[in-house]
Enzyme design. Structure first.
Site, mmCIF file in Angstrom:
data_model
loop_
_atom_site.group_PDB
_atom_site.id
_atom_site.type_symbol
_atom_site.label_atom_id
_atom_site.label_comp_id
_atom_site.label_asym_id
_atom_site.label_seq_id
_atom_site.Cartn_x
_atom_site.Cartn_y
_atom_site.Cartn_z
ATOM 1 N N HIS A 359 -4.961 -2.697 -10.979
ATOM 2 C CA HIS A 359 -5.167 -2.737 -9.289
ATOM 3 C C HIS A 359 -6.899 -2.715 -8.875
ATOM 4 O O HIS A 359 -7.033 -2.363 -7.943
ATOM 5 C CB HIS A 359 -4.830 -1.378 -8.928
ATOM 6 N N LYS A 559 -7.381 2.641 6.349
ATOM 7 C CA LYS A 559 -7.344 2.547 4.773
ATOM 8 C C LYS A 559 -8.315 3.781 4.399
ATOM 9 O O LYS A 559 -9.230 4.189 5.002
ATOM 10 C CB LYS A 559 -7.788 1.052 4.335
ATOM 11 N N ARG A 560 -8.320 3.783 3.050
ATOM 12 C CA ARG A 560 -9.451 4.698 2.579
ATOM 13 C C ARG A 560 -10.716 4.228 2.741
ATOM 14 O O ARG A 560 -11.035 3.030 2.828
ATOM 15 C CB ARG A 560 -9.485 5.007 0.885
ATOM 16 N N LYS A 565 -14.736 -2.068 1.476
ATOM 17 C CA LYS A 565 -13.522 -2.343 2.614
ATOM 18 C C LYS A 565 -14.169 -2.565 3.896
ATOM 19 O O LYS A 565 -13.635 -3.140 4.919
ATOM 20 C CB LYS A 565 -12.787 -1.231 2.758
ATOM 21 N N THR A 667 -2.227 -3.581 1.087
ATOM 22 C CA THR A 667 -0.792 -3.549 1.400
ATOM 23 C C THR A 667 -0.692 -3.312 2.804
ATOM 24 O O THR A 667 0.459 -3.633 3.474
ATOM 25 C CB THR A 667 -0.014 -2.553 0.345
ATOM 26 N N LYS A 671 1.890 -4.301 6.195
ATOM 27 C CA LYS A 671 2.901 -3.446 7.213
ATOM 28 C C LYS A 671 2.409 -3.753 8.584
ATOM 29 O O LYS A 671 3.132 -3.968 9.253
ATOM 30 C CB LYS A 671 2.241 -2.055 6.637
HETATM 31 C C1 26Q Z 1 -9.410 7.008 -11.797
HETATM 32 C C2 26Q Z 1 -10.223 8.029 -12.754
HETATM 33 C C3 26Q Z 1 -10.288 9.376 -12.480
HETATM 34 C C4 26Q Z 1 -10.002 9.684 -11.367
HETATM 35 C C5 26Q Z 1 -9.376 8.762 -10.273
HETATM 36 C C6 26Q Z 1 -9.031 7.569 -10.643
HETATM 37 C C7 26Q Z 1 -8.630 6.659 -9.771
HETATM 38 C C8 26Q Z 1 -7.420 7.228 -9.005
HETATM 39 C C9 26Q Z 1 -7.045 6.146 -7.963
HETATM 40 C C10 26Q Z 1 -8.816 5.268 -9.824
HETATM 41 C C11 26Q Z 1 -8.316 4.328 -8.853
HETATM 42 C C12 26Q Z 1 -7.189 4.924 -7.755
HETATM 43 C C13 26Q Z 1 -6.612 3.879 -6.825
HETATM 44 C C14 26Q Z 1 -6.726 2.639 -6.790
HETATM 45 C C15 26Q Z 1 -6.052 1.896 -5.625
HETATM 46 O O1 26Q Z 1 -5.293 2.518 -4.855
HETATM 47 N N1 26Q Z 1 -6.121 0.643 -5.868
HETATM 48 C C16 26Q Z 1 -5.405 -0.073 -4.969
HETATM 49 O O2 26Q Z 1 -4.180 -0.571 -5.327
HETATM 50 C C17 26Q Z 1 -3.282 -1.151 -4.368
HETATM 51 C C18 26Q Z 1 -2.028 -1.323 -4.888
HETATM 52 O O3 26Q Z 1 -2.070 -2.348 -5.694
HETATM 53 C C19 26Q Z 1 -4.128 -2.569 -4.027
HETATM 54 O O4 26Q Z 1 -3.398 -3.248 -2.840
HETATM 55 C C20 26Q Z 1 -5.530 -2.253 -3.417
HETATM 56 O O5 26Q Z 1 -6.268 -3.481 -3.211
HETATM 57 C C21 26Q Z 1 -6.258 -1.368 -4.498
HETATM 58 O O6 26Q Z 1 -7.534 -1.116 -4.276
#
Ligand code: 26Q
Length: 857
Positions: A359, A559-560, A565, A667, A671
């Site tokens: 991702h 979004k976050r 972004k 995503t 929406k």
């Molecule tokens: C990793 C290690 C330790 C702690 C946290 C994490 C961690 C947690 C969440 C790393 C990444 C995430 C989340 C990533 C994320 O949400 N990516 C998004 O995924 C969406 C679904 O595929 C995409 O639409 C977005 O583009 C992408 O940013």
């Protein structure tokens, strides 16, 4: 028909009374809203339990292949109302509530918001479960039951404050503790080499920590007829309720923190997205999910098949990013150690079973673990990884003899770090990106070496969203409008949404569309007013509600918070527009409300300063009597799934402005489009495919440098934001406002804005100046926004564009994504509820239901 409904309402009321008396000891009259909500849920649960049981029976009876989705995050939001929408029972409930004189908004508000994820990745997992259920796929989700989900965000004078998200405070009627399916997970200890009966070397451990993982199941109700709707399981592990997890010896030795570590393992979700952290507890959490889930999957398999012979054929495991990557090592270990598989056979089966979704393209977000940390915490899994790596490196050498540099780059263990993506790719039969552009970047850049070794492994599965939550449920007015024009087939076959294009040129349909949009905007204004009353510090922003009218352009960025972004670019546009309106008061520019929503990771200083900048700027604007009726900016506090359900239907303009090449998919873009917003966006992530499906003709607001151009600038180090500032007075004027005290009221605010100024002009914390090319795209963005203004002044034209954008979204349903996973990755076929099984469960239930211990007539 209405007689039947009336009768159903009465039955339901009786059931609620039954639960009120038997579980709470109250009558209908005296029950509080919460007690009423609980009893109502228990009553409704009965129907759902029947289909849930029958769904499980069906999968076992048909001996079908089953897919297991492993994810550290889910974002279901509120479950009840959506489940009722899916089984078309929402009307019944509303009627019943009306009859009893209870306010439906108040009752549904008591349903807990489940936010056990950070953002995109977790919400995608939840949309997938909805589509898996609705399309009758044999599947199950696994995750962790964090006691505290994503923090609650408060904004105090522009400063983000994090508060715990206590979603488990009250008993949740939709969460089922399953003691029979608890599993033990082992950490630490010393490995002891043993010889298995088949001559295979494996490892036992001594002096380990044993942690009990207890599952709680949530029902995932698919869309379907009131009779045979399917229900899948989301199984969430917790270490909280197992007293043995508390280590009394350590407590007695005075180490409370160590003593409570294992009972606290599932306490908190790590609030970072797209950023790697390397914390020990996080590694323990990841392994908890992996080990407990794999044991559970094997148990389920053995219950049906009695042996492991068909495991490789009947089981598919999808890992959501690398967070559950230890699955590769743990499945290898369990197959060889517990089930007597030979190494090569075990690897064949592991690779047959596991596949991995990536991702992210941000290198800082690729997961790595310190080698000694992993070795100490998971000694046996570490040994497996070492051994896998030896085999893997030999594979590389075979195909590229003499290329030791390539071996070094691809190795799973390098310079004391274990690379989870490398492990995941080796252990998987397929690796997928989440949008076409993203997958190309994986193949040609991030995982180029791997693609050269295994060219058939990498495929694309473009993300989607479920139109059932993100249109049918959250926007009932627009849904009814769509159905009135094209029928209701779109609910389960979203391709049909293309037919809405036929009304795009019809003036009365456009009028209807605009009217609905206005009503949805009114609902958003109400939400914003509520926030301004409750929350302290944005008084000035909304004090004059006069401005906040439905005719303004609602410009939405949700979004976050992340530099890539580029919320900062949106805010800078707001600043430039403010300056333009001051300078040129007669400019023909529509009123605009710029809405932001999103959480910043607690330790992400620049992201927090961007929120602060938005606050300072919005204060400046609303204190300016010349401008405050023409432009406003609001930051929605604590953006979450439920807030999204109000904001998205009200959007005119969708901000999708990431630096091209950096957003894997997005995503929210989908929406907003399917709810009739136009996108202002870069050619990034899924925006590219959305543009292709909508066609360039109806996609007027594309802007900015391409991903390719950005990569080139990065590589050649030719980019100079200061040069842009020198050459562009308008850009310079905006950026200067960050440093010249014109927006701030005190030194602390000034310092916050200065970090942004410095990050754009000289670089922050050793990074290059403006690493996400904000200034490079700013003028193009500004000019594109003026074209937005122009089109918005012609409301009918705008509506025509919006309807064509909705019509182009058919491809972006998770129903479609899931079919692609099922066909191309899992080889999975739908398995509808078995009528006999359903009848059998129903019969058994009816017998029980009529049974009273003492019958009184
Ligand atoms: C990793 C290690 C330790 C702690 C946290 C994490 C961690 C947690 C969440 C790393 C990444 C995430 C989340 C990533 C994320 O949400 N990516 C998004 O995924 C969406 C679904 O595929 C995409 O639409 C977005 O583009 C992408 O940013």
């Amino acid at each position: 028909m209405s007689d039947i409904l009336d009768a159903q309402v009465d039955v339901l009321i009786n059931k609620i009374k039954h639960y009120l008396i038997t579980t709470i000891g109250k009558t209908l009259e005296e029950a509080t809203d919460r007690e009423f909500f609980q009893s109502m849920s228990w009553a409704l649960r009965e129907e759902i339990m029947i289909n849930w049981t029958a769904t499980k029976h069906t999968f076992a009876k048909k001996r079908v292949r089953k897919a297991y989705y492993l994810s550290m995050e889910y974002m279901p939001g509120r479950l009840l109302a959506n489940s009722l929408t899916n089984i078309s029972q929402l009307d019944l409930i509303c009627k019943m509530l009306h009859k009893l004189g209870r306010k439906k908004e108040q009752v549904f508000l008591l349903d807990p918001e489940i936010g056990i994820g950070n953002g995109g990745l977790g919400r995608l997992a939840s949309c997938f479960l909805d589509s898996l259920a609705t399309q009758h796929y044999p599947a199950m989700g696994f995750g962790l039951r964090y006691q505290y989900g994503i923090f609650e965000q408060q904004l105090w004078y522009g400063v983000q404050v994090e508060r715990p998200d206590c979603w488990l405070l009250h008993e949740n009627p939709w969460s089922f503790r399953r003691d029979a399916h608890a599993h033990s997970v082992y950490y630490g200890g010393r490995p002891i080499q043993t010889l298995a009966s088949n001559g295979q070397t494996t490892y036992d451990i001594t002096d380990y920590d044993e942690v009990r993982a207890l599952p709680y199941d949530l029902p995932i109700v698919g869309y379907g007829s009131q009779e045979d709707f399917p229900v899948l399981t989301l199984r969430l592990w917790s270490t909280k309720e197992s007293p043995h997890n508390f280590q009394l010896q350590r407590y007695n030795a005075g180490h409370l923190d160590q003593a409570a570590e294992n009972t606290a393992l599932t306490d908190v979700l790590y609030p970072n997205d797209n950023n790697e952290m390397g914390k020990r507890i996080r590694l323990k959490q990841e392994f908890l999910l992996v080990s407990a889930s794999i044991q559970d999957i094997i148990d389920q398999h053995l219950t049906v098949y009695q042996s492991m012979d068909e495991f490789g054929d009947k089981v598919r495991i999808q890992i959501n990013d690398t967070h559950p990557a230890l699955s590769v090592a743990e499945l290898m270990r369990q197959l060889t150690h517990c089930y007597g598989f030979k190494w090569d056979h075990a690897f064949e089966v592991t690779q047959q079973v596991i596949s991995y979704t990536n991702h992210t393209v941000l290198r800082e977000a690729l997961e790595e673990w310190n080698e000694s940390r992993l070795q100490n915490l998971l000694p046996r899994q570490y040994k497996v990884i070492e051994q896998l790596n030896t085999h893997f490196c030999n594979d590389i050498r075979k195909k590229f003899p003499g290329d030791e540099e390539r071996v070094r780059r691809m190795s799973m263990i390098e310079q004391g770090q274990v690379k989870m993506a490398n492990l995941s790719i080796y252990g998987s039969h397929h690796v997928n990106g989440v949008a076409a552009l993203h997958t190309e970047i994986l193949k040609n850049d991030i995982f180029k070496d791997f693609n050269e070794l295994y060219p058939d492994k990498f495929i694309n599965v473009t993300n989607g969203v479920t139109q059932r939550r993100w249109l049918l449920h959250c926007n009932p007015k627009l849904s009814n409008w769509i159905t009135s024009h094209i029928g209701d087939g779109w609910i389960t076959n979203f391709d049909e949404i293309k037919n809405i294009a036929k009304v795009a040129s019809d003036p009365s349909a456009r009028e209807e569309f605009l009217k609905i949009k206005h009503e949805n905007k009114t609902a958003l204004i109400d939400l914003l007013k509520e926030q301004s009353i409750n929350h302290h510090c944005q008084e000035c922003e909304l004090e004059e509600n006069a401005f906040l009218n439905e005719n303004a352009l609602f410009d939405i960025h949700i979004k976050r918070l992340h530099e890539y972004k580029r919320q900062l670019m949106n805010a800078l546009h707001g600043l430039m527009l403010y300056q333009e309106l001051k300078e040129n008061p007669s400019a023909k520019i529509p009123e605009r409300l710029i809405v932001f929503g999103g959480k910043a990771a607690p330790g992400y200083e620049l992201a927090k300063n961007i929120i602060r900048f938005i606050y300072c700027l919005s204060r400046k604007i609303c204190q300016d009597p010349d401008i405050k009726h023409r432009l406003r900016m609001v930051y929605v506090e604590n953006y979450n799934v439920s807030k999204a359900e109000v904001i998205i239907p009200a959007a005119d303009l969708s901000e999708q402005i990431s630096t091209a090449g950096m957003e894997a998919s997005g995503t929210g873009n989908m929406k907003l489009s399917m709810n009739g917003a136009l996108t202002i966006g870069t050619d990034d992530g899924a925006n590219v495919e959305m543009r292709q499906h909508v066609t360039d003709q109806w996609w007027p607001f594309k802007f900015g440098a391409s991903a390719e151009a950005n990569f080139r600038m990065q590589k050649e180090r030719t980019y100079s934001p200061c040069k842009i500032m020198e050459e562009n007075p308008r850009v310079k004027r905006a950026i200067s406002a960050l440093s010249d005290h014109s927006l701030v009221e005190n030194d602390v605010e000034h310092e916050a804005l200065m970090t942004l100024y410095r990050s754009l002009t000289e670089g922050y914390n050793h990074s290059r100046p403006d690493p996400y090319f904000v200034l490079n795209d700013l003028q193009d963005y500004y000019d594109t926004q003026r074209r937005v203004d122009e089109l918005f002044l012609d409301q009918h034209k705008w509506a025509e564009y919006a309807i064509h954008n909705m019509a182009g979204m058919g491809f972006f349903s998770t129903d479609n994504s899931i079919r692609n996973y099922a066909d191309q990755i899992w080889g999975l076929t739908p398995c509808p509820l078995d009528k006999e099984e359903l009848d059998a469960v129903r019969q058994e239930f009816m017998a029980v239901d009529l049974c009273r211990i003492r019958k009184i007539d």
